[in-house]
Design an enzyme around this catalytic site. Structure first.
Site, PDB file in Angstrom:
ATOM      1  N   HIS A  60      21.188  26.407 -11.484  1.00 39.04           N
ATOM      2  CA  HIS A  60      22.017  27.407 -12.140  1.00 39.04           C
ATOM      3  C   HIS A  60      21.469  28.823 -11.956  1.00 39.04           C
ATOM      4  CE1 HIS A  60      24.350  24.266 -14.035  1.00 39.04           C
ATOM      5  NE2 HIS A  60      23.270  23.741 -14.575  1.00 39.04           N
TER       6      HIS A  60
ATOM      7  N   LYS B 200       0.850  -1.185   0.000  1.00 39.07           N
ATOM      8  CA  LYS B 200       0.000   0.000   0.000  1.00 39.07           C
ATOM      9  C   LYS B 200       0.885   1.232   0.000  1.00 39.07           C
ATOM     10  CE  LYS B 200      -4.465   0.986   0.219  1.00 39.07           C
ATOM     11  NZ  LYS B 200      -5.433   0.398  -0.753  1.00 39.07           N
TER      12      LYS B 200
ATOM     13  N   THR C 226      -3.810  -5.091   0.656  1.00 42.81           N
ATOM     14  CA  THR C 226      -3.207  -3.770   0.850  1.00 42.81           C
ATOM     15  C   THR C 226      -4.102  -2.887   1.715  1.00 42.81           C
ATOM     16  OG1 THR C 226      -4.144  -2.812  -1.180  1.00 42.81           O
ATOM     17  CG2 THR C 226      -2.026  -3.964  -1.362  1.00 42.81           C
TER      18      THR C 226
END
Length: 275
Positions: A240, A12, A57
């Site tokens: 950057h 799960k 689950t």
């Protein structure tokens, strides 16, 4: 042609659980995203559809909530309890992997908190394999920036190189770091704060000739400050910042105005270990 089932697991994912502590008028709050993955003697469900060895689950989700009711001392302790529960309670389950993402709320009173969506958070992964536990702790999206003490020169120049050498640049990154513990008898809260502080201090104190050099310094500092850690793995995107050309407006720009680029970006990754 022979066909066979390879490594597999199921579970799960991303059960959101918020646990409050209301023992006094000054409340505490723990906010976690918990994912469970189970592996073991589960071939039958793939090959024949038999589910007699499968823990649903949905049951795994309910277990997360039920164990949270008993209290959560730390993300690491909670992950250990869950992993041990699944491997200790089901004969068909040999390995349980529990990943806990913990989000920090800022206090504004006895029972008022705020949290910005996204941003930095703690992540813990616990693996219990046949009764033996393994813990990795880290963080995601720790934003760091040095406005100076960074340069990048002396690199390979070929026919496609347009990058100009930088002798004084902004260095910024969003740190993903994991440190692996060689033991589980640990003061988890203190260890996490020590690891996080080590990353920040190394980034601050390193005159950077490359982001690779900074990565190594950060990993080494974690190892120096946490003797119970045996390796540190990091991913550092180079956020950057390019100096803006103001000459068209008849203005100079002595390292004052920058454009923060979104993508593409350099990505520096590496692991620092003990010998």
């Amino acid at each position: 042609m022979a066909i066979m089932l390879g490594d597999n697991q199921y579970g799960k994912a991303e059960t959101r659980v918020v646990r409050t502590v209301r023992d006094t008028d000054r409340h505490e709050i723990v906010d976690m995203n918990v994912s469970v993955a189970l592996a073991g003697d589960l071939s039958d469900t793939h090959l024949t559809g038999a589910n007699d060895k499968v823990l649903p689950t949905d049951t795994q989700k309910n277990t997360v909530f039920a164990l949270a009711r008993d209290g959560i001392d730390s993300a690491e302790d909670f992950g250990l309890r869950l992993a041990q529960h699944f491997t200790g309670g089901q004969r068909s389950i040999d390995r349980a992997t529990v990943t806990v993402q913990e989000y920090t709320w800022t206090r504004h009173g006895d029972h008022t908190f705020s949290r910005s969506d996204g941003g930095e958070h703690r992540e813990v992964t616990v693996v219990n394999d046949n009764g033996a536990s393994d813990v990795t702790v880290g963080l995601r999206d720790l934003l760091l920036l040095n406005s100076t003490d960074s340069e990048f020169t002396g690199y390979i120049v070929d026919e496609y190189t347009t990058l100009a050498p930088a002798t004084d640049r902004i260095l910024a990154t969003a740190v993903t770091a994991d440190w692996h513990f060689s033991e589980t008898d640990v003061d988890w809260t203190k260890a996490f704060e020590t690891g996080r502080t080590a990353l920040i201090e190394a980034f601050r104190d390193t005159y950077s000739l490359s982001l690779q050099q900074t990565l190594y310094a950060m990993g080494a500092k974690v190892l120096e400050d946490l003797p119970e850690v045996d390796r540190v793995t990091m991913s550092l995107p180079n956020r950057h910042h390019f100096l803006v050309d103001l000459e068209p407006f008849e203005l100079d720009n002595p390292g004052l105005v920058f454009h923060a680029a979104d993508r593409p970006y350099g990505l520096i990754e590496g692991t620092v270990t003990r010998k």
